[in-house]
Design an enzyme around this catalytic site. Structure first.
Site, mmCIF file in Angstrom:
data_model
loop_
_atom_site.group_PDB
_atom_site.id
_atom_site.type_symbol
_atom_site.label_atom_id
_atom_site.label_comp_id
_atom_site.label_asym_id
_atom_site.label_seq_id
_atom_site.Cartn_x
_atom_site.Cartn_y
_atom_site.Cartn_z
ATOM 1 C CB ALA A 63 -45.674 -12.265 18.551
ATOM 2 C CG ASN B 143 -40.456 -10.331 25.405
ATOM 3 O OD1 ASN B 143 -39.923 -9.504 26.141
ATOM 4 N ND2 ASN B 143 -39.829 -11.421 25.003
ATOM 5 C CG HIS C 168 -49.615 -15.637 20.520
ATOM 6 N ND1 HIS C 168 -48.794 -16.363 21.354
ATOM 7 C CD2 HIS C 168 -48.812 -15.195 19.527
ATOM 8 C CE1 HIS C 168 -47.556 -16.344 20.881
ATOM 9 N NE2 HIS C 168 -47.543 -15.651 19.771
HETATM 10 N N1 LIG Z 1 -42.544 -8.456 21.682
HETATM 11 C C1 LIG Z 1 -42.615 -9.624 21.078
HETATM 12 O O1 LIG Z 1 -43.674 -10.038 20.607
HETATM 13 C C2 LIG Z 1 -41.396 -10.468 20.966
HETATM 14 C C3 LIG Z 1 -40.205 -10.068 21.512
HETATM 15 N N2 LIG Z 1 -39.089 -10.830 21.371
HETATM 16 C C4 LIG Z 1 -37.844 -10.326 21.967
HETATM 17 O O2 LIG Z 1 -36.934 -10.058 20.927
HETATM 18 C C5 LIG Z 1 -35.656 -10.562 21.295
HETATM 19 C C6 LIG Z 1 -34.840 -10.857 20.052
HETATM 20 O O3 LIG Z 1 -35.442 -11.932 19.353
HETATM 21 P P1 LIG Z 1 -34.694 -12.649 18.123
HETATM 22 O O4 LIG Z 1 -34.233 -11.643 17.147
HETATM 23 O O5 LIG Z 1 -35.602 -13.734 17.670
HETATM 24 O O6 LIG Z 1 -33.425 -13.258 18.867
HETATM 25 P P2 LIG Z 1 -32.010 -13.624 18.245
HETATM 26 O O7 LIG Z 1 -31.324 -14.427 19.281
HETATM 27 O O8 LIG Z 1 -32.146 -14.174 16.880
HETATM 28 O O9 LIG Z 1 -31.284 -12.211 18.085
HETATM 29 C C7 LIG Z 1 -30.869 -11.411 19.156
HETATM 30 C C8 LIG Z 1 -29.543 -10.790 18.759
HETATM 31 O O10 LIG Z 1 -29.213 -9.745 19.673
HETATM 32 C C9 LIG Z 1 -27.829 -9.837 19.956
HETATM 33 N N3 LIG Z 1 -27.542 -9.142 21.219
HETATM 34 C C10 LIG Z 1 -27.837 -9.531 22.477
HETATM 35 N N4 LIG Z 1 -27.386 -8.616 23.366
HETATM 36 C C11 LIG Z 1 -26.803 -7.630 22.636
HETATM 37 C C12 LIG Z 1 -26.146 -6.430 22.979
HETATM 38 N N5 LIG Z 1 -25.992 -6.059 24.242
HETATM 39 N N6 LIG Z 1 -25.658 -5.646 21.987
HETATM 40 C C13 LIG Z 1 -25.796 -6.010 20.685
HETATM 41 N N7 LIG Z 1 -26.404 -7.155 20.294
HETATM 42 C C14 LIG Z 1 -26.895 -7.957 21.266
HETATM 43 C C15 LIG Z 1 -27.531 -11.324 19.981
HETATM 44 O O11 LIG Z 1 -26.152 -11.561 19.797
HETATM 45 C C16 LIG Z 1 -28.373 -11.796 18.792
HETATM 46 O O12 LIG Z 1 -27.642 -11.694 17.572
HETATM 47 C C17 LIG Z 1 -35.974 -11.773 22.171
HETATM 48 O O13 LIG Z 1 -34.903 -12.050 23.068
HETATM 49 C C18 LIG Z 1 -37.204 -11.325 22.912
HETATM 50 O O14 LIG Z 1 -36.827 -10.653 24.109
HETATM 51 C C19 LIG Z 1 -39.106 -11.997 20.676
HETATM 52 C C20 LIG Z 1 -40.267 -12.439 20.114
HETATM 53 C C21 LIG Z 1 -41.517 -11.727 20.228
HETATM 54 O O1 LIG Z 2 -42.836 -14.596 19.057
HETATM 55 C C1 LIG Z 2 -43.782 -14.965 19.780
HETATM 56 O O2 LIG Z 2 -44.696 -15.691 19.380
HETATM 57 C C2 LIG Z 2 -43.881 -14.479 21.196
HETATM 58 C C3 LIG Z 2 -42.597 -14.382 21.893
HETATM 59 O O3 LIG Z 2 -41.633 -15.074 21.614
HETATM 60 C C4 LIG Z 2 -42.512 -13.412 22.988
HETATM 61 O O4 LIG Z 2 -43.503 -12.752 23.278
HETATM 62 O O5 LIG Z 2 -41.418 -13.284 23.574
#
Ligand SMILES: NC(=O)C1=CN([C@@H]2O[C@H](COP(=O)(O)OP(=O)(O)OC[C@H]3O[C@@H](n4cnc5c(N)ncnc54)[C@H](O)[C@@H]3O)[C@@H](O)[C@H]2O)C=CC1
Ligand SMILES: O=C([O-])CC(=O)C(=O)O
Length: 294
Positions: free
Chosen positions: A129, A201, A246
């Site tokens: 992000a 993250n 951010h």
């Molecule tokens: N690097 C970045 O900027 C960001 C990173 N993230 C990370 O991305 C992750 C996912 O975000 P979203 O898609 O918004 O969440 P979300 O909750 O919409 O989707 C996550 C999906 O992964 C599934 N899941 C969890 N453990 C699993 C496993 N062991 N095997 C298969 N499926 C599994 C869940 O059931 C859910 O459907 C967040 O938890 C966060 O850690 C989120 C936002 C920004």
């Molecule tokens: O999506 C964003 O803005 C940031 C976020 O959730 C993350 O870094 O985990």
């Protein structure tokens, strides 16, 4: 698991808001047959409406599941959260498969970080992000950055955590636009990712980008440990905020840098920036270009 080599096949862990958005973004490659996408889900029954996105859905719980060892892929991409990154990431890397990490906070955990850096598969850390990390990485590699910090502002409802007491949750939920933003955390990425695992993250990604120049996994590991404790983090709950906002600042002999990122939220998860999926798709395409043998 084993690498395939020439076939452009992507194995996605998790098919939530980010995973489905990435699948939509990869439509040009999928619809022209240049890429196949398989997504691992925990419960197929919860994904009956998600079969039209060009991904084959497979129910696999963990790398210990016998179906995991039968899967093939050129790249594995995690879009499932910290616990899944910590189990599937090391398994993919150990199998020699490039691994794209979205839950970058997993790098704050030393044993996971070491496993992800151990190879033989390469680790690819998405910008997620945020952006501007190429500039900061360049300056940090020249030891020309002294201070790095990030302030993250989100709508209060996306910041509520299970460890918060009733009073803290009430305070967040009752914040009014007139009250303005409320700072709910100041500290380092190492502390922030423990308290807000699905919100910050990006702070760990910033630490990773500004760790400096390491030669090899051991150096990278040590530099990252230092960066996780050096980077400044502030988290604000802002009731006026629809977008995730951010602000990154960095100063040093290389100059003064400031990046301001306001991202439209993910259509399916208001706490996640829409930019995250765009970044993941870009990181994946970079990996696949590296794999192509034509
Ligand atoms: N690097 C970045 O900027 C960001 C990173 N993230 C990370 O991305 C992750 C996912 O975000 P979203 O898609 O918004 O969440 P979300 O909750 O919409 O989707 C996550 C999906 O992964 C599934 N899941 C969890 N453990 C699993 C496993 N062991 N095997 C298969 N499926 C599994 C869940 O059931 C859910 O459907 C967040 O938890 C966060 O850690 C989120 C936002 C920004
Ligand atoms: O999506 C964003 O803005 C940031 C976020 O959730 C993350 O870094 O985990």
């Amino acid at each position: 698991m084993r690498p395939v080599g020439e076939v452009q096949s992507v194995l996605m862990i998790g098919f939530g808001a980010i995973g489905r958005h990435v699948a939509r973004l990869l439509r040009p490659e999928i619809s022209t047959g240049r890429l196949t996408l398989t997504a691992l889900v925990r419960d197929l029954g919860k994904h009956t409406e998600h079969h039209g996105l060009g991904a084959e859905l497979v129910q696999v719980d963990s790398p210990e599941d016998s179906r995991w060892s039968g899967l093939t892929a050129d790249v594995v991409v995690e879009c499932a959260g910290g616990p899944a990154a910590k189990s599937f990431g090391p398994a993919a890397v150990a199998a020699g498969i490039p691994f794209v990490l979205t839950s970058v906070g997993a790098l704050a955990d030393q044993s996971t970080r070491r496993a992800l850096l151990a190879g033989p598969g390469d680790l690819h850390v998405t910008n997620g992000a945020i952006g501007g990390l190429d500039v900061l990485e360049a300056a940090a590699q020249a030891q020309a950055l002294n201070e790095v910090s990030i302030t993250t502002a989100k709508a209060p409802r996306g910041l509520v955590q299970p460890w918060m007491n009733a009073e803290e949750i009430r305070r967040l939920n009752q914040l009014t636009p007139a009250a303005g933003p409320l700072t709910i955390f100041t500290g380092t990425p190492a502390e922030a990712i423990v308290k807000f695992p699905a919100n910050v993250n990006i702070t760990v990604a910033l630490a990773w980008a500004t760790r400096g120049l390491g030669f090899g996994a051991v150096a990278d590991d040590e530099l990252m440990e230092a960066a996780l404790h050096r980077t400044g983090v502030e988290i604000r709950a802002d009731p006026r905020q629809e977008d995730s906002h951010h602000e990154i600042t960095a100063t040093g002999p290389a100059g003064e840098f400031a990046f301001s990122i306001s991202s439209t939220p993910s259509p399916e998860n208001p706490a996640t920036s829409g930019l995250t999926a765009l970044s993941v798709a870009r990181t994946l395409r970079t990996c696949m270009a590296g794999l192509r043998r034509d």
